[in-house]
Scaffold this motif. Structure first.
Motif, mmCIF file in Angstrom:
data_model
loop_
_atom_site.group_PDB
_atom_site.id
_atom_site.type_symbol
_atom_site.label_atom_id
_atom_site.label_comp_id
_atom_site.label_asym_id
_atom_site.label_seq_id
_atom_site.Cartn_x
_atom_site.Cartn_y
_atom_site.Cartn_z
ATOM 1 N N TRP A 218 80.406 4.385 25.081
ATOM 2 C CA TRP A 218 80.179 5.793 24.801
ATOM 3 C C TRP A 218 78.842 6.144 25.437
ATOM 4 C CZ3 TRP A 218 83.195 9.417 22.531
ATOM 5 C CH2 TRP A 218 82.608 10.624 22.163
ATOM 6 N N SER B 149 80.388 11.664 27.258
ATOM 7 C CA SER B 149 81.533 11.175 26.485
ATOM 8 C C SER B 149 81.994 12.189 25.439
ATOM 9 C CB SER B 149 81.207 9.838 25.812
ATOM 10 O OG SER B 149 81.208 8.790 26.761
ATOM 11 N N ALA C 258 85.396 8.158 26.075
ATOM 12 C CA ALA C 258 84.770 6.863 26.373
ATOM 13 C C ALA C 258 84.978 6.498 27.841
ATOM 14 C CB ALA C 258 85.356 5.786 25.470
#
Length: 186
Positions: free
Chosen positions: A146, A158, A163
């Protein structure tokens, strides 16, 4: 004193050509497998990294360890192929990220980010058009990280695209090397 022959002059020229080719080959190998040079095109990492700063990143350690929280990394943009982004790693696979009241929590613990966000709030970007629609708390999938820009009010990260796969990370940033006024280790 002996006179140079045409053959000796030809060998000297050939030596220069071989030396140049070897130097170019070594430079290519270093840039491909060891270090990367990056220019920062935006203000998403302000005040840590300024727009236009030149960064030096190392690639070797990525062969045996994944980026960890706090690392500043470069990676291939999940949204724009061929574009390299620079962001700070906040959490790794298996960790849970939550955004509450403008603060970031990882595994239930509020992060102290005052040294690099300058107190700017970290809000969800899920409501922006084109975002990945992330809901919180969010568990980072295994094999992913992240990432967030330090300039939390002006960074698509993110929170916006989700992610990032560890396999798309291209380097860990070591330092800013230009301009001289911004030189520092990161």
């Amino acid at each position: 004193m002996a006179k140079s022959t045409t053959k000796e002059k030809g060998n000297g020229f050939l030596d220069v050509i071989v030396t140049i080719l070897v130097a170019l080959g070594v430079a290519f190998l270093l840039r491909t497998f060891v270090v990367g040079v990056y220019e920062v095109p935006s203000g998403s990492m302000l005040e840590t990294i300024q727009e236009g700063d030149l960064l030096l990143g190392e690639k070797v350690s990525l062969n045996w360890e994944s980026p960890k929280a706090g690392d500043i990394v470069t990676f291939d943009s999940p949204r724009e192929p061929g574009t390299t982004l620079v962001k700070r790693v906040i959490a790794a696979g298996g960790q849970t990220v939550d955004l509450r009241d403008g603060n970031v929590y990882v595994d239930g613990v509020q992060l102290d980010e005052s040294s690099y966000t300058l107190g700017k709030p970290s809000y969800s970007l899920s409501d922006q058009a084109g975002s990945a629609g992330i809901t919180y708390p969010y568990t980072v999938p295994d094999g992913c990280i992240w990432v967030m820009g330090d300039n939390r009010t002006n960074s698509l990260d993110s929170r916006y695209f989700g992610a990032v796969r560890v396999s798309s990370v291209t380097s860990k940033i070591l330092c800013i090397y230009w301009p001289i006024s911004d030189v520092k280790g990161l």
